[in-house]
Design a protein around this motif. Structure first.
Motif, PDB file in Angstrom:
ATOM      1  N   GLU A  53     -68.824 -58.522  52.923  1.00  0.00           N
ATOM      2  CA  GLU A  53     -68.336 -57.843  51.735  1.00  0.00           C
ATOM      3  C   GLU A  53     -67.483 -58.822  50.944  1.00  0.00           C
ATOM      4  OE1 GLU A  53     -66.478 -54.160  52.595  1.00  0.00           O
ATOM      5  OE2 GLU A  53     -68.342 -53.197  53.254  1.00  0.00           O
ATOM      6  N   TYR A  54     -67.728 -58.905  49.649  1.00  0.00           N
ATOM      7  CA  TYR A  54     -67.050 -59.915  48.845  1.00  0.00           C
ATOM      8  C   TYR A  54     -66.907 -59.405  47.413  1.00  0.00           C
ATOM      9  CZ  TYR A  54     -71.699 -60.869  46.983  1.00  0.00           C
ATOM     10  OH  TYR A  54     -72.926 -60.744  46.368  1.00  0.00           O
ATOM     11  N   SER A  55     -65.998 -60.040  46.692  1.00  0.00           N
ATOM     12  CA  SER A  55     -65.811 -59.729  45.275  1.00  0.00           C
ATOM     13  C   SER A  55     -66.297 -60.897  44.442  1.00  0.00           C
ATOM     14  CB  SER A  55     -64.332 -59.459  44.974  1.00  0.00           C
ATOM     15  OG  SER A  55     -63.552 -60.598  45.272  1.00  0.00           O
ATOM     16  N   TRP A  67     -67.467 -55.607  43.423  1.00  0.00           N
ATOM     17  CA  TRP A  67     -67.510 -55.753  44.873  1.00  0.00           C
ATOM     18  C   TRP A  67     -68.941 -55.521  45.347  1.00  0.00           C
ATOM     19  CZ3 TRP A  67     -64.234 -57.235  48.733  1.00  0.00           C
ATOM     20  CH2 TRP A  67     -62.902 -57.440  48.381  1.00  0.00           C
ATOM     21  N   ARG A  70     -71.674 -55.572  48.917  1.00  0.00           N
ATOM     22  CA  ARG A  70     -71.898 -55.599  50.363  1.00  0.00           C
ATOM     23  C   ARG A  70     -73.240 -56.277  50.586  1.00  0.00           C
ATOM     24  NH1 ARG A  70     -70.717 -51.952  54.916  1.00  0.00           N
ATOM     25  NH2 ARG A  70     -72.427 -51.951  56.390  1.00  0.00           N
ATOM     26  N   SER A  87     -68.565 -51.228  44.171  1.00  0.00           N
ATOM     27  CA  SER A  87     -67.319 -51.313  43.388  1.00  0.00           C
ATOM     28  C   SER A  87     -66.610 -49.972  43.283  1.00  0.00           C
ATOM     29  CB  SER A  87     -67.623 -51.862  41.994  1.00  0.00           C
ATOM     30  OG  SER A  87     -68.235 -53.128  42.071  1.00  0.00           O
ATOM     31  N   VAL A 126     -65.004 -49.052  46.594  1.00  0.00           N
ATOM     32  CA  VAL A 126     -63.873 -49.924  46.891  1.00  0.00           C
ATOM     33  C   VAL A 126     -62.657 -49.535  46.060  1.00  0.00           C
ATOM     34  CG1 VAL A 126     -63.035 -52.292  46.678  1.00  0.00           C
ATOM     35  CG2 VAL A 126     -65.281 -51.863  47.659  1.00  0.00           C
ATOM     36  N   HIS A 149     -59.253 -48.375  47.624  1.00  0.00           N
ATOM     37  CA  HIS A 149     -58.073 -49.164  47.279  1.00  0.00           C
ATOM     38  C   HIS A 149     -56.934 -48.248  46.848  1.00  0.00           C
ATOM     39  CE1 HIS A 149     -55.468 -51.850  44.970  1.00  0.00           C
ATOM     40  NE2 HIS A 149     -56.036 -52.862  45.601  1.00  0.00           N
ATOM     41  N   ARG A 167     -62.101 -52.989  56.851  1.00  0.00           N
ATOM     42  CA  ARG A 167     -62.647 -53.295  55.524  1.00  0.00           C
ATOM     43  C   ARG A 167     -61.615 -53.018  54.430  1.00  0.00           C
ATOM     44  NH1 ARG A 167     -67.756 -50.285  56.501  1.00  0.00           N
ATOM     45  NH2 ARG A 167     -66.824 -48.755  55.120  1.00  0.00           N
ATOM     46  N   ASN A 168     -60.915 -51.903  54.546  1.00  0.00           N
ATOM     47  CA  ASN A 168     -59.950 -51.533  53.518  1.00  0.00           C
ATOM     48  C   ASN A 168     -58.825 -52.562  53.403  1.00  0.00           C
ATOM     49  OD1 ASN A 168     -61.352 -49.210  52.916  1.00  0.00           O
ATOM     50  ND2 ASN A 168     -60.119 -47.895  54.230  1.00  0.00           N
ATOM     51  N   ARG A 198     -60.069 -55.655  51.682  1.00  0.00           N
ATOM     52  CA  ARG A 198     -60.241 -55.466  50.241  1.00  0.00           C
ATOM     53  C   ARG A 198     -58.906 -55.478  49.512  1.00  0.00           C
ATOM     54  NH1 ARG A 198     -64.298 -50.418  51.141  1.00  0.00           N
ATOM     55  NH2 ARG A 198     -66.191 -51.592  51.610  1.00  0.00           N
TER      56      ARG A 198
END
Length: 374
Positions: free
Chosen positions: A123-125, A134, A136, A158, A161, A165, A340-341, A344
């Protein structure tokens, strides 16, 4: 009767002789034409999916992409996608200097093609013309009997996320409010009661009264309650407010895990890793804490290894164990979501999958923002 059978055989032979003969070359061309007709069918089905999908051959060349993959090229900036005919490995090497996840995906695709690795999830931005997004990404091996050897999928997450967030941010604010009230309210009251009880014990002892023993026991209980309240407040802010606080908290986490779970937990820090932002350090600590607890409880691991490194201000934290594989860990979905949270919240790239030679490994990478030098 014999005359009727003979006529039927004659008609059959006449029809067979009137048919045009088909050579092996014509049959091969016909089969090729049929394959051309059949080939777009699965691609058309993939075009209906919102996820961006690409298929690689044994050499790492992109042999097919779906509509979502093509459309992303219209809004992408430096994180564009490789198109059919391009080599995915070379494409990732060019972009790897700016986006570390490309190097991870390329390595995973190479090992998937060789059949030496299970699915990899990252997972990346990334920045796009429409703003930050964002994704996956998943790399999975494919049936080696055909031309496709690996399938790469990018899914836009996105919206999810952003919601997660906000939820985590609200939770963090509530924890800090509770910590402040605990420290300024209950802890101060317990401290006051402890001193008053100690003073009462002193006066009772001075008068040689037997009640002094009960006052002493009460003073000890209040002292224990004060320490527990202070420890609870520290847990809500586990990382000290200093750049090296995360390293100290990480070593304390390993010590606590060994005592609480009866496991061997080692911490390896190549060189000093300073994280000046305490919020970032706290989220990273929570990530490590959740991964360690998951390894010990869900994975039933006996050995847990924590590795922290920093290369050009890019911090990498890896937690690996020798326990059960991910698919055999009951109820581990919540743990992964929490990990994951936290990743992020610091804008980190998270990778998780099988460890070598067994167990599970979590790796979080993020750009460490150091304060400017005065």
């Amino acid at each position: 009767m014999k005359r009727t059978v003979a006529k039927a055989k004659q008609r059959k032979a006449t029809r067979a002789s009137s048919r045009p003969s088909v050579s092996s070359e014509e049959r091969r061309l016909t089969a090729a034409e049929l394959r051309k007709i059949e080939h777009p069918v699965p691609l058309a089905a993939l075009d209906s999916l919102s996820a961006q999908i690409a298929m690689l051959d044994a050499a790492g060349n992109v042999v097919a992409i779906n509509k979502a993959w093509r459309d992303f090229a219209l809004v992408a900036t430096h994180t564009d996608r490789a198109l059919p005919g391009k080599n995915y490995f070379e494409h990732c090497r060019k972009l790897g200097a700016d986006s570390a996840h490309f190097a991870e995906l390329a390595q995973a695709a190479q090992t998937a093609i060789c059949g030496n690795r299970d699915d990899l999830v990252v997972e990346y931005s990334c920045a796009t013309k429409a703003g930050g997004k964002w994704f996956r990404a998943r790399v999975a091996p494919c049936d080696a009997a055909g031309t496709v050897r690996a399938v790469i999928t990018h899914e836009d997450i996105s919206d999810r996320v952003e919601l997660e967030h906000d939820i985590v941010a609200v939770n963090e604010r509530e924890q800090q409010r509770f910590r402040q009230e605990l420290h300024d309210g209950l802890s101060q009251q317990l401290t006051g009661l402890k001193f008053k009880t100690s003073l009462l014990e002193y006066h009772l002892q001075a008068k040689n009264l037997t009640e002094a023993t009960e006052a002493k026991a009460l003073s000890q209980l209040l002292n224990e309650a004060t320490e527990e309240a202070s420890e609870l407040a520290r847990r809500l802010r586990p990382v000290e407010m200093e750049p090296c606080g995360f390293m100290m908290a990480l070593r304390q986490l390993a010590t606590n895990a060994e005592h609480r779970h009866d496991v061997t937990c080692t911490v390896t820090i190549a060189r000093s890793v300073l994280i000046p932002d305490n919020n970032v350090a706290t989220h990273l600590f929570r990530l490590a804490e959740e991964a360690v607890d998951s390894a010990a409880v869900q994975g039933e691991a006996q050995k847990i290894r924590v590795i922290l490194s920093d290369k050009r201000n890019r911090v990498t934290l890896t937690i690996s164990d020798n326990g059960k594989p991910m698919k055999e860990r009951p109820g581990d979905g919540l743990g992964v979501r929490l990990i994951r949270n936290h990743a992020r919240m610091i804008g980190g790239m998270l990778e998780w999958g099988s460890a070598s030679p067994q167990g599970v490994a979590f790796t979080c990478c993020f750009q460490n923002r150091l304060p400017p030098v005065p």
